[in-house]
Enzyme design. Structure first.
Site, PDB file in Angstrom:
ATOM      1  N   HIS A  97      42.262  43.150  44.415  1.00  9.95           N
ATOM      2  CA  HIS A  97      41.179  42.472  43.696  1.00  9.95           C
ATOM      3  C   HIS A  97      41.680  42.070  42.321  1.00  9.95           C
ATOM      4  CE1 HIS A  97      39.584  45.015  40.410  1.00  9.95           C
ATOM      5  NE2 HIS A  97      40.072  46.020  41.101  1.00  9.95           N
ATOM      6  N   CYS A  98      41.034  41.057  41.769  1.00 11.06           N
ATOM      7  CA  CYS A  98      41.320  40.601  40.413  1.00 11.06           C
ATOM      8  C   CYS A  98      39.978  40.427  39.714  1.00 11.06           C
ATOM      9  CB  CYS A  98      42.159  39.325  40.437  1.00 11.06           C
ATOM     10  SG  CYS A  98      41.422  37.955  41.361  1.00 11.06           S
ATOM     11  N   MET A  99      39.783  39.355  38.982  1.00  9.02           N
ATOM     12  CA  MET A  99      38.497  39.131  38.336  1.00  9.02           C
ATOM     13  C   MET A  99      37.564  38.311  39.234  1.00  9.02           C
ATOM     14  SD  MET A  99      36.691  39.953  35.753  1.00  9.02           S
ATOM     15  CE  MET A  99      37.482  40.302  34.208  1.00  9.02           C
TER      16      MET A  99
ATOM     17  N   GLY B 284      39.032  36.491  42.388  1.00  4.44           N
ATOM     18  CA  GLY B 284      39.532  36.423  43.755  1.00  4.44           C
ATOM     19  C   GLY B 284      40.814  35.651  43.976  1.00  4.44           C
TER      20      GLY B 284
END
Length: 121
Positions: free
Chosen positions: A73-75, A77
């Site tokens: 995961h990131c901020m 996607g």
């Protein structure tokens, strides 16, 4: 590679290795999903080429292996998808939390203070 959503991730956090591929600065600023490990996407390919000991010293957790279920995961996607593709290319099992951290926050997921592992200098 299949995606994972908030409900499945939040119900299975203990059985998954969650890789937060945002920068350490983003993790410090915004917090992190409980139990997640910071492995910035900008360092991912190089990190996966490290031996187990070097990986542990640099990232503070065991190097991912093919028998683990990984979630990126990131901020929002985008970086999570790139990281998931890179992990799969290395023969690892990866899924992407498409909504990523923004979705986690919006759905009321617990957020721990952002404390990414900092390697010793």
């Amino acid at each position: 590679m299949s995606d994972i959503d908030y409900d499945e991730l939040s119900a299975n956090l203990d059985g998954l290795v969650v890789l937060d591929v945002r920068s350490r600065e983003e993790v410090k600023k915004n917090g992190q999903i409980p139990g997640s490990h910071c492995l910035p996407v900008t360092e991912l390919e190089e990190a996966l080429d490290l031996d187990e000991k070097s990986f542990q010293e640099k990232y503070g957790f065991s190097k991912p292996s093919s028998d683990q279920s990984l979630v990126t995961h990131c901020m929002m996607g985008g970086r999570a998808k790139r990281a998931g593709d890179a992990l799969i290319a290395k023969g690892l099992q990866a899924r992407v939390y498409v909504g990523s951290f923004n979705d986690w926050n919006a759905k009321g997921g617990k957020v721990d203070p952002g404390c990414p592992f900092e390697p010793a200098s």
